[in-house]
Design a protein around this motif. Sequence first.
Motif, mmCIF file in Angstrom:
data_model
loop_
_atom_site.group_PDB
_atom_site.id
_atom_site.type_symbol
_atom_site.label_atom_id
_atom_site.label_comp_id
_atom_site.label_asym_id
_atom_site.label_seq_id
_atom_site.Cartn_x
_atom_site.Cartn_y
_atom_site.Cartn_z
ATOM 1 N N ARG A 16 0.844 -1.135 -0.037
ATOM 2 C CA ARG A 16 0.130 0.075 0.103
ATOM 3 C C ARG A 16 0.734 1.301 -0.023
ATOM 4 N N GLU A 17 1.903 0.973 0.774
ATOM 5 C CA GLU A 17 2.797 2.481 0.826
ATOM 6 C C GLU A 17 3.351 2.632 -0.561
ATOM 7 N N ALA A 18 3.751 1.859 -1.401
ATOM 8 C CA ALA A 18 4.299 2.037 -2.568
ATOM 9 C C ALA A 18 3.076 2.530 -3.800
ATOM 10 N N ILE A 19 1.930 2.028 -3.482
ATOM 11 C CA ILE A 19 0.876 2.339 -4.195
ATOM 12 C C ILE A 19 0.548 3.894 -3.781
ATOM 13 N N GLN A 20 0.371 4.056 -2.742
ATOM 14 C CA GLN A 20 0.230 5.262 -2.359
ATOM 15 C C GLN A 20 1.031 6.659 -2.703
ATOM 16 N N LYS A 21 2.268 5.989 -2.506
ATOM 17 C CA LYS A 21 3.484 6.993 -2.992
ATOM 18 C C LYS A 21 3.470 7.531 -4.534
ATOM 19 N N ASP A 22 2.947 6.466 -5.176
ATOM 20 C CA ASP A 22 2.838 6.760 -6.767
ATOM 21 C C ASP A 22 1.689 7.706 -7.088
ATOM 22 N N ILE A 23 0.636 7.355 -6.179
ATOM 23 C CA ILE A 23 -0.632 8.143 -6.409
ATOM 24 C C ILE A 23 -0.602 9.729 -6.222
ATOM 25 N N PHE A 24 0.032 9.789 -4.852
ATOM 26 C CA PHE A 24 -0.320 11.148 -4.203
ATOM 27 C C PHE A 24 0.787 12.006 -4.382
ATOM 28 N N GLN A 25 2.268 11.340 -4.819
ATOM 29 C CA GLN A 25 3.360 12.223 -5.502
ATOM 30 C C GLN A 25 3.487 13.434 -4.450
ATOM 31 N N LEU A 26 3.598 13.139 -3.262
ATOM 32 C CA LEU A 26 3.809 14.043 -2.232
ATOM 33 C C LEU A 26 5.518 14.350 -1.902
ATOM 34 N N PRO A 27 5.587 15.725 -1.693
ATOM 35 C CA PRO A 27 7.053 15.738 -1.309
ATOM 36 C C PRO A 27 7.604 15.267 -0.013
ATOM 37 N N LYS A 28 8.932 15.357 0.133
ATOM 38 C CA LYS A 28 9.319 14.793 1.247
ATOM 39 C C LYS A 28 8.944 15.723 2.503
ATOM 40 N N LEU A 29 8.811 14.925 3.545
ATOM 41 C CA LEU A 29 8.282 15.748 4.614
ATOM 42 C C LEU A 29 7.145 16.454 4.521
ATOM 43 N N PRO A 30 5.933 15.752 3.963
ATOM 44 C CA PRO A 30 4.517 16.533 3.795
ATOM 45 C C PRO A 30 4.026 17.103 5.099
ATOM 46 N N THR A 31 3.532 18.182 4.734
ATOM 47 C CA THR A 31 2.927 18.970 6.081
ATOM 48 C C THR A 31 1.364 18.837 5.951
ATOM 49 N N TRP A 49 6.142 12.923 8.405
ATOM 50 C CA TRP A 49 5.214 13.668 8.313
ATOM 51 C C TRP A 49 5.314 15.088 9.116
ATOM 52 N N ILE A 50 4.998 16.243 8.935
ATOM 53 C CA ILE A 50 5.255 17.249 9.747
ATOM 54 C C ILE A 50 3.828 17.971 10.047
ATOM 55 N N ASN A 51 3.610 18.053 11.257
ATOM 56 C CA ASN A 51 2.300 18.600 11.897
ATOM 57 C C ASN A 51 2.288 19.096 13.296
ATOM 58 N N PRO A 52 1.580 19.902 13.666
ATOM 59 C CA PRO A 52 1.491 20.183 14.961
ATOM 60 C C PRO A 52 1.042 18.964 15.994
ATOM 61 N N ASP A 53 1.051 19.224 17.443
ATOM 62 C CA ASP A 53 0.850 18.309 18.519
ATOM 63 C C ASP A 53 -0.476 17.871 18.085
ATOM 64 N N CYS A 54 -1.750 18.560 17.982
ATOM 65 C CA CYS A 54 -3.165 18.283 18.106
ATOM 66 C C CYS A 54 -3.981 19.119 17.424
ATOM 67 N N GLY A 55 -5.207 18.891 17.546
ATOM 68 C CA GLY A 55 -6.168 19.682 16.743
ATOM 69 C C GLY A 55 -6.011 21.303 17.421
ATOM 70 N N LEU A 56 -6.459 22.347 16.609
ATOM 71 C CA LEU A 56 -6.293 23.654 16.945
ATOM 72 C C LEU A 56 -7.571 24.570 17.484
ATOM 73 N N LYS A 57 -8.653 23.599 17.714
ATOM 74 C CA LYS A 57 -9.932 24.304 17.772
ATOM 75 C C LYS A 57 -9.898 25.251 19.164
ATOM 76 N N THR A 58 -8.994 25.058 20.107
ATOM 77 C CA THR A 58 -9.054 26.001 21.172
ATOM 78 C C THR A 58 -8.132 26.902 21.237
ATOM 79 N N ARG A 59 -7.550 27.428 19.946
ATOM 80 C CA ARG A 59 -6.532 28.301 20.108
ATOM 81 C C ARG A 59 -7.084 29.382 19.191
#
Length: 751
Positions: free
Chosen positions: A409-424, A718-728
């Motif tokens: 699946r990882e190989a299939i998805q890499k080919d489909i989404f064509q995301l850059p390194k460290l997707p945000t 992947w690069i992301n914050p810790d959690c959801g941002l609804k309270t900020r």
Amino acid sequence: MTTSIIGYPRIGAQRELKFATEKFFKKELSEADLQAVAATQRQANWQKQAAAGIDFIASNDFSFYDTTLDTAFALNIVPKRYQELAVSPLERYFAAARGHQSEAGDVKALAMKKWFNTNYHYMVPEFDDGTEIKLDLTKLLSEYREALALGITTKPVLIGPFTLLKLIRFTGQTQLSDVQEDFVKAYSEILSVLATEEVAWLQLDEPGLVFDLTESDIHLFKAIYTALLPQKQTVKVLLQTYFGDVRDVYSDLIQLDFDGIGLDFVEGRKTAELIQTHGFPADKKLFAGVVNGKNIWRNDYQKTLEILQTLPKDSLIISTSCSLQHVPYTVSAEPELPQDILRHFAFAEEKLLELKDLNDIFYHGQVDSLTANQALFASERYQGNQAVQAKVAALGEADFTRTPTFAQREAIQKDIFQLPKLPTTTIGSFPQTADVRKNRLSYKRGDITKAAYDTFNQEKTKEWIKWQEAVGFDILVHGEFERNDMVEYFGEKLDGYVFTKNAWVQSYGTRCVKPPIVWGDIARVQPLSVADSVYAQSLTDKPLKGMLTGPVTILNWSFPREDISLKASTLQIALAIQEEVLDLEQNGIKIIQIDEAALREKLPLRQTDWNSEYLDWAIPAFRLVHAKVAPETQIHTHMCYSEFTDIIPAIDAMDADVISFEASRSDLSILDALQANGFRTQSGPGVYDIHSPRIPSVEEIQNVIRQILTKVPAEKLWINPDCGLKTRGVTEVKASLENLVKATQDIRAVL
């Protein structure tokens, strides 16, 4: 003196303390006015308990943020970075809880973790090499005196020295053994001060005793109290435990000079057996935790009386199993629910009356309340759904297995989404600003139409989609402006739940949740999120994540039924969420995040009890949700603020494609566990703490990413914050996320 509670809710029956504290943060309320609100709430709590006839009423269980943090501050376990702030003592306290940002520089908050097996979060005390143990009992003494002035004698409450030492994070060369003697001296001084104050009882909370204890743990516990208890003078000491049993130390515990021992008969699997095997000393009081402090169903008096009748009557104090801070204030605040449902519930206020009833029945032979209780439990209370029960019964191994393999699946998805390194990406929610909340409230009140409500949310979604594209995020989210809560929102659309209006429970600090109540069998009777996700995806050519809450978290963050197993309820929810996942996929949503923030909460605290098979059904329940999706569909999950390092193989076995998790407050310590276990799932360790209002700089985030890259391969990260941002707030969120994307792009350019 035969009834007791361990602690009481403190946010206010109408969340008065929450709202006042948030105004204080915004400088809309003075410190004096905030203190006045707090005093009013404490007074209401004490008077409510006194009116119910509770004999042992707690004080110092109140907190502006967290009682563990309170105890740390009482002992001056306050890192240098907070000590150096030119602010008031209360502002210093909040800086430790939330972080602090000023022209002089930024100060990070303490780490935050789940409190044992609950959805409450505590602040992890931090001991640096400059820490000097010294007492400041201003809060404890002033609250004791406040109650006394009302004519109410209380037992002050503190986190006990053993548990506090085990919770502390030592950040320098100082080790636990170096400060053990200092802790004994400090708690001895506490006893001396309380004796001078003529305090009768001190409650020392030691829930750390319900874990599996090593020989060194047992030695530490015995050494502390062998040295401490001779110093108690006229103060009687109650050792209070909860969330489990104390099988590793019970025989030692009853030999020590405690005046009272609090034991949990609700979650303590072996508590009754320990007493039957080893007895209980006649010279001590047994505080028997028989009224459930964590769930909201009425106590079955007959079953509880059967437990009480096996215990030494002359020594017995009838108590709650844990603090009542884990349940809402009162059923009387729910006039919109029918009485045939409400009569089955007991919130904090009602649990006080249950203690009184049990006392009257057990000690005074008053049978009226027992008769009424027996009639309640003889009545029909739950809704059944035969179709749902049949679906669960028909599940087989293939229903929990996704194909093809992860690597394929990882190989299939890499080919489909064509995301850059460290997707945000982000975790899902964006700020629920005043206008968002007003829109929801106006719709609930009938002031606006459904069309007007939806149009507002769509405009918000459009605004944030456009912003995410402009900033440069790789995977977008719709912002969840239609959602009041990540569990309640879904529960409202599922069959089998009932909902409250004011049944708020503290999660951390000023953050409160309103857990839905599982009343019947759970079924999906309508789409849960499809329309919102499809609309958001129509606004962008970039991939957009469909956002769902997983079945284990929905169950764990609800008040569950007690007549069927947690496993059965979770599988029912999993089938409902599976239908939604497949509906999202069919409607063109190819990345779906299924959050399991609460995966660990029902895991037994003792590893020796893990053969209870919790993980053996919790992990498959998650797999059931996504097992039928196509290999091209990428499944994400998210976890936060729990100890995950010892269940890494189980998390990998969830068979998600990507997992994001809280990491910033724990200094990325989970990365070593991922590396050691050969973690295969792509991962997004949070690169900044969203529970603090401070804005991380580009350089700070870059340093975090570089540190992560020493443990996680770039192609897996992947690069992301810790959690959801609804309270900020919007300003801080946009600035922080702009810095996140800029930091990522700079590092990506040199990889």
